[in-house]
Write a protein that holds these residues in place. Structure first.
Motif, PDB file in Angstrom:
ATOM      1  N   ARG A   1      34.013  31.467  39.761  1.00 50.31           N
ATOM      2  CA  ARG A   1      34.922  31.251  38.220  1.00 50.31           C
ATOM      3  C   ARG A   1      34.907  31.768  36.992  1.00 50.31           C
ATOM      4  O   ARG A   1      35.930  32.196  36.287  1.00 50.31           O
ATOM      5  N   LYS A   2      34.015  33.134  37.160  1.00 50.41           N
ATOM      6  CA  LYS A   2      33.977  34.711  36.043  1.00 50.41           C
ATOM      7  C   LYS A   2      35.178  35.211  36.773  1.00 50.41           C
ATOM      8  O   LYS A   2      36.226  36.030  36.265  1.00 50.41           O
ATOM      9  N   GLU A   3      34.967  35.254  38.310  1.00 50.14           N
ATOM     10  CA  GLU A   3      36.060  36.219  38.541  1.00 50.14           C
ATOM     11  C   GLU A   3      37.457  36.223  38.198  1.00 50.14           C
ATOM     12  O   GLU A   3      38.870  36.672  38.064  1.00 50.14           O
ATOM     13  N   LEU A   4      37.867  34.507  38.886  1.00 52.28           N
ATOM     14  CA  LEU A   4      39.124  33.481  38.753  1.00 52.28           C
ATOM     15  C   LEU A   4      39.754  34.086  37.233  1.00 52.28           C
ATOM     16  O   LEU A   4      40.918  34.042  36.648  1.00 52.28           O
ATOM     17  N   THR A   5      38.579  33.477  36.300  1.00 54.59           N
ATOM     18  CA  THR A   5      38.804  33.639  34.553  1.00 54.59           C
ATOM     19  C   THR A   5      39.506  34.857  34.678  1.00 54.59           C
ATOM     20  O   THR A   5      40.517  35.367  33.872  1.00 54.59           O
ATOM     21  N   ARG A   6      38.606  36.118  34.973  1.00 57.56           N
ATOM     22  CA  ARG A   6      39.648  37.396  34.604  1.00 57.56           C
ATOM     23  C   ARG A   6      40.605  37.940  35.558  1.00 57.56           C
ATOM     24  O   ARG A   6      41.867  38.626  34.812  1.00 57.56           O
ATOM     25  N   LYS A   7      40.626  37.189  36.688  1.00 57.75           N
ATOM     26  CA  LYS A   7      41.518  37.625  37.249  1.00 57.75           C
ATOM     27  C   LYS A   7      43.656  36.358  36.249  1.00 57.75           C
ATOM     28  O   LYS A   7      44.237  37.369  36.406  1.00 57.75           O
ATOM     29  N   ILE A   8      43.370  35.548  35.817  1.00 58.89           N
ATOM     30  CA  ILE A   8      44.265  34.705  34.978  1.00 58.89           C
ATOM     31  C   ILE A   8      43.695  35.757  34.218  1.00 58.89           C
ATOM     32  O   ILE A   8      45.119  36.246  33.710  1.00 58.89           O
ATOM     33  N   ASN A   9      43.259  36.004  33.544  1.00 54.82           N
ATOM     34  CA  ASN A   9      43.295  37.212  32.260  1.00 54.82           C
ATOM     35  C   ASN A   9      44.505  38.355  32.140  1.00 54.82           C
ATOM     36  O   ASN A   9      44.820  39.241  31.432  1.00 54.82           O
ATOM     37  N   ALA A  10      44.031  38.950  33.420  1.00 57.06           N
ATOM     38  CA  ALA A  10      44.545  40.324  33.976  1.00 57.06           C
ATOM     39  C   ALA A  10      45.714  40.576  34.061  1.00 57.06           C
ATOM     40  O   ALA A  10      46.891  41.558  34.256  1.00 57.06           O
ATOM     41  N   ASN A  11      46.071  39.177  34.808  1.00 60.22           N
ATOM     42  CA  ASN A  11      47.837  39.353  34.657  1.00 60.22           C
ATOM     43  C   ASN A  11      48.604  38.269  33.779  1.00 60.22           C
ATOM     44  O   ASN A  11      50.502  37.949  34.703  1.00 60.22           O
TER      45      ASN A  11
END
Length: 257
Positions: A51-61
Motif C-alpha cells: 500500500r505504501k508503494e501504491l500510494t507513492r506510485k499514485i503520487n508520482a504519476n
C-alpha cells in the motif's frame, strides 16, 4: 550495525526512512526465513508495504486533475470475463486518446469481487475537458454498465486510497493491482549515515509542510525514524470528508454491485 537513510520523492510528497540494518545494503546474502513473523503477520506486513508503494506510485504519476473511476457490469460476469472486458476497455480508450490528440493512457486498476464484480481505476485526465464530457467519453468507451467518475485529491498524504482499492483478501502471490507500463517510478535515494553523539532531527525541505513524524524502537534493529512532508500548495487540505471512507467520499457508498 550500519545505519541508513532512505529519501523518497513521489510527486509533491517527500518521505524519509531512517533505520539500522543487520546487513550491509548492496551486498548479496543467502535468503533467510523471517523466523520471528507468523504467516498472518508477514501477510499484514507485505500488504502494508504494498500500500505504501501504491500510494507513492499514485503520487508520482497522477494529480488532482486526474480521475478516480468506478466501472460496473450490467450482466453478472466471472473474474476472468471481467479481466477480459477491462483489457478491451483499455485498448479502446488508448485508441480514442491517440485518435483525438490526448496524452498516452496511464492507469492503475483493481478488480473487486465483493458483491458483483466491478472495477476501481485511476486514470489520467482528458486534457482541457470538463468532467461531464469526460464521463460521456468513458461511458461510450466502456459500454458495459455504470460509470462513475471523480477527480482525485491532489496528493495522497496517507494510504487510504491505496488501502481502499486493495481492501479485499487475495490469494497469496496474486497481484493486488495492474497498471500501464508507462508509469514513472518514485525517486529513491539511499545513503549510509555516520553515527554521531549528537542526535539530528529529520527536517522537511524548504517549502514543504511536515505532516507525519514517528520514532519506533525494535529490539532487533533499534530505532526507526520516519518523516513525511508535502510541498506547500501541492495538496487539498481537509478534503477527506471528516473520516468518511473513500467509497463514501467519492461515490456516496454506491458501487453498483
Amino acid at each position: 550495525m550500519p545505519k541508513y537513510r532512505k529519501k523518497i520523492w513521489a510527486g509533491d510528497v517527500y518521505e524519509v526512512e531512517e533505520f539500522y540494518s543487520p546487513r550491509t545494503i548492496g551486498k548479496k546474502y543467502e535468503r533467510g526465513r523471517r523466523e520471528n513473523l507468523t504467516t498472518e503477520e508477514q501477510q499484514k506486513r507485505n500488504l502494508m508495504i504494498a500500500r505504501k508503494e501504491l500510494t507513492r506510485k499514485i503520487n508520482a504519476n497522477f494529480s488532482g486533475k486526474d480521475y478516480f473511476v468506478l466501472l460496473t457490469h450490467d450482466q453478472i460476469v466471472s473474474v476472468d470475463e471481467a479481466k477480459k472486458e477491462r483489457s478491451n476497455f483499455f485498448k479502446r480508450l488508448k485508441r480514442y486518446r491517440e485518435k483525438n490528440g490526448f496524452s498516452d493512457l496511464k492507469y492503475i486498476s483493481v478488480i473487486e469481487e465483493k458483491g458483483r464484480v466491478h472495477h476501481h481505476m485511476i486514470l489520467n485526465c482528458f486534457e482541457g475537458l470538463n468532467m461531464k464530457d469526460a464521463l460521456e467519453i468513458l461511458q461510450d468507451v466502456w459500454g458495459k454498465g455504470l460509470v462513475k467518475i471523480k477527480h482525485l485529491y491532489k496528493n495522497q498524504k496517507d494510504n487510504r486510497l491505496a488501502s481502499y482499492i486493495t481492501k479485499e483478501n487475495i490469494q497469496k502471490g496474486a497481484k493486488r493491482w495492474s497498471s500501464s507500463r508507462n508509469l514513472v517510478q518514485p525517486k529513491v535515494k539511499l545513503e549510509e549515515v555516520k553515527e554521531t553523539k549528537r542526535k539530528t532531527n529529520l527536517r522537511p525541505p524548504k517549502g514543504y509542510q511536515l505532516i507525519m513524524h514517528t520514532e519506533d524502537y525494535f529490539e532487533e534493529i533499534g530505532w526507526v525514524r520516519y518523516m513525511k512532508a508535502v510541498k506547500e500548495g501541492g495538496m487539498d487540505y481537509g478534503e477527506y470528508g471528516g473520516g468518511m471512507t473513500y467509497e463514501q467520499s467519492y461515490f456516496d457508498g454506491q458501487t453498483g454491485a
